[in-house]
Design an enzyme around this catalytic site. Structure first.
Site, short mmCIF file in Angstrom:
data_model
loop_
_atom_site.label_atom_id
_atom_site.label_comp_id
_atom_site.label_asym_id
_atom_site.label_seq_id
_atom_site.Cartn_x
_atom_site.Cartn_y
_atom_site.Cartn_z
CD GLU A 39 -3.06 -5.87 -5.38
OE1 GLU A 39 -2.36 -6.69 -4.81
OE2 GLU A 39 -3.87 -5.28 -4.82
CD GLU B 248 -4.43 -9.52 -2.06
OE1 GLU B 248 -3.66 -8.53 -2.15
OE2 GLU B 248 -5.62 -9.19 -1.99
CG HIS C 11 -1.95 -1.24 1.28
ND1 HIS C 11 -2.73 -1.54 2.33
CD2 HIS C 11 -2.32 -2.08 0.20
CE1 HIS C 11 -3.36 -2.38 2.22
NE2 HIS C 11 -3.27 -2.68 0.81
#
Length: 414
Positions: A274, A370, A244
């Site tokens: 992503e 992820e 982040h």
């Protein structure tokens, strides 16, 4: 048509109301048909009956958006939604005028700020005093919980956090359609970013290309929506170490590891793409880490099916990394839910791929895969490696709704 405000609890001494109804204009189309909200509120009312709750007082962005379609902009002001056996009423600040009423399912009351706590006076006008009140422990602050008790004087207070979270975890057909569209928009942003990656450009320049492409695509797909909050995190070099980390003005160099992250927001619904990338070339140490993370990603996707628990999936991916002496580089859990959430609200904590979550996957749930490995600066293969796909759990497996390719064949660019 403009409706003259219906002033309630009018204060004669100051000639100002505590709250009123400002139904300005006509109702605008929401992100879902009215029948969708009727069904959600009907299920909520069943929950309230089972828990002995007479009025639910929601204050979080995610539950207010989920049950009413209105996604508020707080700017330090409280917002609410009150649901009783007969009413569904959003509570909004005067600064927003008629927009909350136009963009919500049900009724709306506007509170004024000429004196403190008119917000709670407006809520009291719907709930009445001395009722069994439901609230959200994961959102309501100690300060506001004290005001709830002081103004509403509940006969009992019931935490609705987990029950509403469980309801949101199971997506309707309309929600799945919205999430599929969001994933497609995220792919559009990914391709725009890939095209923008070149030696000598800044992270911010690449990020803006992805964001602009997604906002144009959202406006094309949803011409009657409101547009806000779509964003990109595009990181390079050492900036890839955290998932982040904000965008910077760092200039891309040949051989840089990159992290592509696109996040379209459509009427309160979040999706994501992503990918790990490299500028021009990838060295051998980095390629080895990258391929291992891809292996974990593919294993994880294969494990996401009905009957598997979040903890079981997590332990199997952990074992995959441990066998390659990479588990110590894992950064966070391997996936999370999707739906009404963003980087500042939402998230169904009961549907995360972590060791301490025993939720069993069921058809209609939506979850990401992820895995991320972070290698510290100065070590071979330094950087953060992350692939992210969105999966809908089906009757016999999963549906991967992310289309942008992963891996070195497509993502060594520039």
């Amino acid at each position: 048509m403009t409706v003259v405000p219906n002033y309630q609890n009018f204060n004669a001494a100051t000639a100002r109301p505590d709250f009123y109804r400002f139904h300005n204009g006509e109702k605008a189309p929401l992100q879902f048909a009215e029948a969708e909200y009727e069904a959600r509120v009907a299920k909520l009312r069943k929950i309230l009956i089972d828990l002995g709750v007479e009025a639910a007082v929601f204050t979080s962005m995610h539950n207010i958006s989920y049950y009413s379609g209105f996604t508020y902009c707080s700017f330090g002001r409280p917002y609410g939604l009150v649901v009783t056996a007969s009413d569904c009423v959003t509570i909004s600040a005067g600064i927003d005028a008629g927009q909350p009423w136009r963009r919500c399912y049900g009724d709306n009351i506007t509170y004024t700020d000429w004196q403190r706590d008119n917000f709670w006076r407006a809520i009291l006008s719907v709930t009445g005093a001395g009722k069994a009140i439901g609230y959200e422990s994961d959102h309501l602050s100690l300060l506001q919980k004290g005001k709830l008790d002081a103004f509403l004087k509940p006969s009992k207070a019931v935490d609705l956090y987990e029950a509403t979270m469980r309801q949101r975890m199971h997506k309707s057909a309309a929600e799945l359609e919205m999430i599929r569209a969001g994933a497609a928009v995220a792919d559009v942003g990914g391709y725009a970013i890939r095209d923008a990656v070149k030696e000598g450009v800044r992270e911010i320049d690449v990020a803006m290309a992805g964001r602009d492409a997604m906002e144009l695509e959202i406006a094309k797909r949803f011409p009657e929506a409101e547009y806000r909050d779509t964003w990109v995190w595009f990181q390079s070099g050492i900036n890839t170490d955290g998932a982040h980390n904000p965008v910077t003005g760092r200039v891309l160099q040949r051989g840089d590891i990159l992290s592509l992250n696109t996040f379209p927001m459509i009427s309160g619904y979040y999706t994501a793409l992503e990918r790990t990338m490299f500028v021009g070339e990838v060295d051998g140490a980095s390629l080895k880490i990258w391929e291992a993370n891809i292996g974990a990603h593919e294993l994880g996707i294969s494990l996401l099916k009905p009957g598997a628990s979040c903890a079981e999936v997590t332990h199997q991916i952990n074992q995959f990394f441990a066998e390659r002496d990479l588990l110590q580089y894992r950064s966070f859990g391997y996936g999370h839910s999707f739906g009404v959430l963003s980087h500042y609200y939402g998230r169904e904590a009961g549907l995360e791929l972590r060791e301490d979550i025993d939720t069993v996957l069921e058809p209609g749930m939506v979850i990401s895969m992820e895995p991320m490995l972070t290698i510290a600066d100065g070590q071979p293969g330094a950087g953060g490696y992350r692939e992210h796909d969105i999966l809908i759990i089906t009757e016999d497996g999963n549906e991967n709704i992310t289309g942008y390719p992963y891996g070195p064949e497509f993502n060594v660019v520039g």
